[in-house]
Motif scaffolding. Structure first.
Motif, PDB file in Angstrom:
ATOM      1  N   THR A 174      17.343  63.247 -28.611  1.00  0.00           N
ATOM      2  CA  THR A 174      18.267  64.088 -29.398  1.00  0.00           C
ATOM      3  C   THR A 174      19.270  64.806 -28.499  1.00  0.00           C
ATOM      4  N   ASN A 175      19.117  64.641 -27.197  1.00  0.00           N
ATOM      5  CA  ASN A 175      20.060  65.230 -26.254  1.00  0.00           C
ATOM      6  C   ASN A 175      21.311  64.357 -26.183  1.00  0.00           C
ATOM      7  N   PRO A 176      22.483  64.883 -26.554  1.00  0.00           N
ATOM      8  CA  PRO A 176      23.696  64.057 -26.582  1.00  0.00           C
ATOM      9  C   PRO A 176      24.091  63.519 -25.217  1.00  0.00           C
ATOM     10  N   ASN A 177      23.674  64.178 -24.143  1.00  0.00           N
ATOM     11  CA  ASN A 177      24.031  63.721 -22.795  1.00  0.00           C
ATOM     12  C   ASN A 177      23.091  62.640 -22.280  1.00  0.00           C
ATOM     13  N   GLN A 178      21.923  62.522 -22.894  1.00  0.00           N
ATOM     14  CA  GLN A 178      20.940  61.536 -22.437  1.00  0.00           C
ATOM     15  C   GLN A 178      20.770  60.374 -23.403  1.00  0.00           C
ATOM     16  N   GLY A 179      21.187  60.563 -24.630  1.00  0.00           N
ATOM     17  CA  GLY A 179      20.971  59.539 -25.654  1.00  0.00           C
ATOM     18  C   GLY A 179      21.758  58.269 -25.409  1.00  0.00           C
ATOM     19  N   MET A 180      21.245  57.177 -25.974  1.00  0.00           N
ATOM     20  CA  MET A 180      21.900  55.871 -25.873  1.00  0.00           C
ATOM     21  C   MET A 180      21.987  55.241 -27.252  1.00  0.00           C
ATOM     22  N   SER A 181      22.943  54.358 -27.395  1.00  0.00           N
ATOM     23  CA  SER A 181      23.069  53.577 -28.627  1.00  0.00           C
ATOM     24  C   SER A 181      23.330  52.131 -28.245  1.00  0.00           C
ATOM     25  N   ALA A 182      23.155  51.245 -29.192  1.00  0.00           N
ATOM     26  CA  ALA A 182      23.382  49.822 -28.928  1.00  0.00           C
ATOM     27  C   ALA A 182      23.977  49.168 -30.161  1.00  0.00           C
ATOM     28  N   GLN A 183      24.748  48.119 -29.917  1.00  0.00           N
ATOM     29  CA  GLN A 183      25.389  47.392 -31.008  1.00  0.00           C
ATOM     30  C   GLN A 183      25.451  45.918 -30.652  1.00  0.00           C
ATOM     31  N   LEU A 184      25.101  45.089 -31.623  1.00  0.00           N
ATOM     32  CA  LEU A 184      25.207  43.650 -31.434  1.00  0.00           C
ATOM     33  C   LEU A 184      26.576  43.197 -31.951  1.00  0.00           C
ATOM     34  N   VAL A 185      27.405  42.731 -31.051  1.00  0.00           N
ATOM     35  CA  VAL A 185      28.744  42.251 -31.415  1.00  0.00           C
ATOM     36  C   VAL A 185      28.688  40.731 -31.526  1.00  0.00           C
ATOM     37  N   ILE A 186      28.742  40.246 -32.746  1.00  0.00           N
ATOM     38  CA  ILE A 186      28.646  38.806 -33.002  1.00  0.00           C
ATOM     39  C   ILE A 186      30.031  38.174 -32.888  1.00  0.00           C
ATOM     40  N   LYS A 187      30.143  37.197 -32.000  1.00  0.00           N
ATOM     41  CA  LYS A 187      31.410  36.495 -31.808  1.00  0.00           C
ATOM     42  C   LYS A 187      31.535  35.268 -32.711  1.00  0.00           C
ATOM     43  N   ARG A 188      30.396  34.610 -32.897  1.00  0.00           N
ATOM     44  CA  ARG A 188      30.451  33.401 -33.718  1.00  0.00           C
ATOM     45  C   ARG A 188      29.061  33.049 -34.227  1.00  0.00           C
ATOM     46  N   VAL A 189      29.018  32.624 -35.482  1.00  0.00           N
ATOM     47  CA  VAL A 189      27.795  32.063 -36.052  1.00  0.00           C
ATOM     48  C   VAL A 189      28.135  30.651 -36.508  1.00  0.00           C
ATOM     49  N   TYR A 190      27.496  29.654 -35.916  1.00  0.00           N
ATOM     50  CA  TYR A 190      27.816  28.267 -36.225  1.00  0.00           C
ATOM     51  C   TYR A 190      27.300  27.878 -37.604  1.00  0.00           C
ATOM     52  N   PRO A 191      27.921  26.872 -38.230  1.00  0.00           N
ATOM     53  CA  PRO A 191      27.413  26.385 -39.530  1.00  0.00           C
ATOM     54  C   PRO A 191      25.972  25.899 -39.383  1.00  0.00           C
ATOM     55  N   PRO A 192      25.134  26.183 -40.358  1.00  0.00           N
ATOM     56  CA  PRO A 192      23.730  25.738 -40.278  1.00  0.00           C
ATOM     57  C   PRO A 192      23.627  24.220 -40.196  1.00  0.00           C
ATOM     58  N   LYS A 193      22.744  23.760 -39.327  1.00  0.00           N
ATOM     59  CA  LYS A 193      22.502  22.328 -39.200  1.00  0.00           C
ATOM     60  C   LYS A 193      21.093  22.036 -39.722  1.00  0.00           C
ATOM     61  N   LYS A 194      21.011  21.175 -40.727  1.00  0.00           N
ATOM     62  CA  LYS A 194      19.721  20.870 -41.347  1.00  0.00           C
ATOM     63  C   LYS A 194      18.871  20.036 -40.396  1.00  0.00           C
ATOM     64  N   ILE A 195      17.642  20.491 -40.146  1.00  0.00           N
ATOM     65  CA  ILE A 195      16.741  19.770 -39.244  1.00  0.00           C
ATOM     66  C   ILE A 195      15.547  19.182 -39.984  1.00  0.00           C
ATOM     67  N   ALA A 196      15.315  19.633 -41.216  1.00  0.00           N
ATOM     68  CA  ALA A 196      14.234  19.134 -42.066  1.00  0.00           C
ATOM     69  C   ALA A 196      14.480  19.685 -43.466  1.00  0.00           C
ATOM     70  N   PRO A 197      13.800  19.167 -44.479  1.00  0.00           N
ATOM     71  CA  PRO A 197      13.979  19.737 -45.825  1.00  0.00           C
ATOM     72  C   PRO A 197      13.636  21.226 -45.843  1.00  0.00           C
ATOM     73  N   GLY A 198      14.609  22.044 -46.219  1.00  0.00           N
ATOM     74  CA  GLY A 198      14.389  23.484 -46.286  1.00  0.00           C
ATOM     75  C   GLY A 198      14.381  24.185 -44.946  1.00  0.00           C
ATOM     76  N   LYS A 199      14.855  23.505 -43.878  1.00  0.00           N
ATOM     77  CA  LYS A 199      14.880  24.115 -42.542  1.00  0.00           C
ATOM     78  C   LYS A 199      16.240  23.862 -41.894  1.00  0.00           C
ATOM     79  N   TRP A 200      16.755  24.877 -41.208  1.00  0.00           N
ATOM     80  CA  TRP A 200      18.064  24.786 -40.573  1.00  0.00           C
ATOM     81  C   TRP A 200      18.025  25.420 -39.185  1.00  0.00           C
ATOM     82  N   ARG A 201      18.960  24.965 -38.345  1.00  0.00           N
ATOM     83  CA  ARG A 201      19.170  25.570 -37.025  1.00  0.00           C
ATOM     84  C   ARG A 201      20.545  26.209 -37.033  1.00  0.00           C
TER      85      ARG A 201
END
Length: 274
Positions: free
Chosen positions: A154-181
């Motif tokens: 809770t100390n503003p000088n010691q606290g940290m934050s994090a963020q996931l910056v997504i650049k790209r999500v590829y189209p799903p590729k089907k690898i089996a019925p009902g399963k994707w990569r």
């Protein structure tokens, strides 16, 4: 005397006919009960209609239990990973008051792969319910190991934050019925609140996703905000059951399984690999 015998015979015939009719009726009722019992049993064993969430957020009954829209899969992956790795140090707001004055996140203690216990953020813990149960525990423990304790400060000088910056999500590729990569290229940016110093970690992953049945929470009126948040992760009828390193040596869509194995073997194993 003859008339009396005829009357007795007629009465006996009527009683016999009545007994046979009554017995036949009982047999018919018994068969009807058996038929109804079998119908009820089939209904109890039948899977409920599988509702999946479309791109616009509207749930519809899927004609195929294993069918999912590609864009729905991409949004599911993006939403899950963003919630998993966005660490603000505060609890997600549930009303306007909490949005203006957020509550500090005290974290949730989980078991780590090394056998100890460390904290993960509440948002990471809730988002982890979008993973398969056999994969979830180990993955949450791995996240706990990389979550800085300063996130909960809770100390503003010691606290940290994090963020996931997504650049790209590829189209799903089907690898089996009902399963994707699904491939995802992203950066995990950790920032110190006091001086804005940043640490950027590459987060390029292959996520294996599969279709699942979704059963809504039976007591929605009495459920807490936390329970509602957990069950909301299952509404798309999808779950992530494995996460691997993403190979970027070639165009993603041109990689075959042999190239993927070669790429994975050439990389150092990390805690996100099942």
């Amino acid at each position: 005397m003859v008339n009396l015998l005829k009357k007795r015979q007629r009465t006996g015939n009527i009683l016999t006919t009545f007994a046979i009719a009554t017995f036949s009726l009982h047999i018919l009722v018994l068969l009807l009960f058996i038929f109804q019992g079998l119908e009820i049993r089939q209904l109890s064993l039948r899977k409920p209609p599988n509702f999946v969430q479309m791109i616009d957020g509207k749930p519809i009954a899927a004609a195929d239990d294993l069918a999912r829209e590609p864009e729905t899969i991409r949004l599911f992956v993006s939403k899950t990973m963003t919630a998993m790795f966005n660490w603000s140090g505060n609890l997600p707001p549930t009303n306007f008051e909490e949005a203006t004055k957020p509550k500090p996140d005290l974290g949730i203690l989980v078991r780590t792969p090394s056998g100890g216990s460390q904290k993960v953020t509440t948002s990471s813990w809730v988002a982890s319910f979008a993973l398969s149960e056999d994969f979830r525990k180990g993955f949450v423990g791995a996240i706990a190991q990389i979550t800085p304790p300063e996130v909960f400060s809770t100390n503003p000088n010691q606290g940290m934050s994090a963020q996931l910056v997504i650049k790209r999500v590829y189209p799903p590729k089907k690898i089996a019925p009902g399963k994707w990569r699904v491939g995802m290229v992203a950066d995990l940016i950790q920032k110190k609140r006091g001086d804005d110093r940043r640490r950027i970690t590459t987060f390029n992953k292959d996520l294996l996703v599969r279709a699942i049945d979704y059963f809504p929470y039976p007591l929605a009126e009495n459920s807490t905000d936390l329970q509602k948040a957990i069950y909301s992760n299952r509404t798309e009828g999808l779950e992530i059951y494995e996460i691997r390193n993403l190979c970027l040596i070639d165009e993603y869509n041109n990689l075959n399984e042999t190239q993927l194995k070669q790429c994975e073997n050439s990389k150092k194993a990390d805690p996100f690999i099942k």
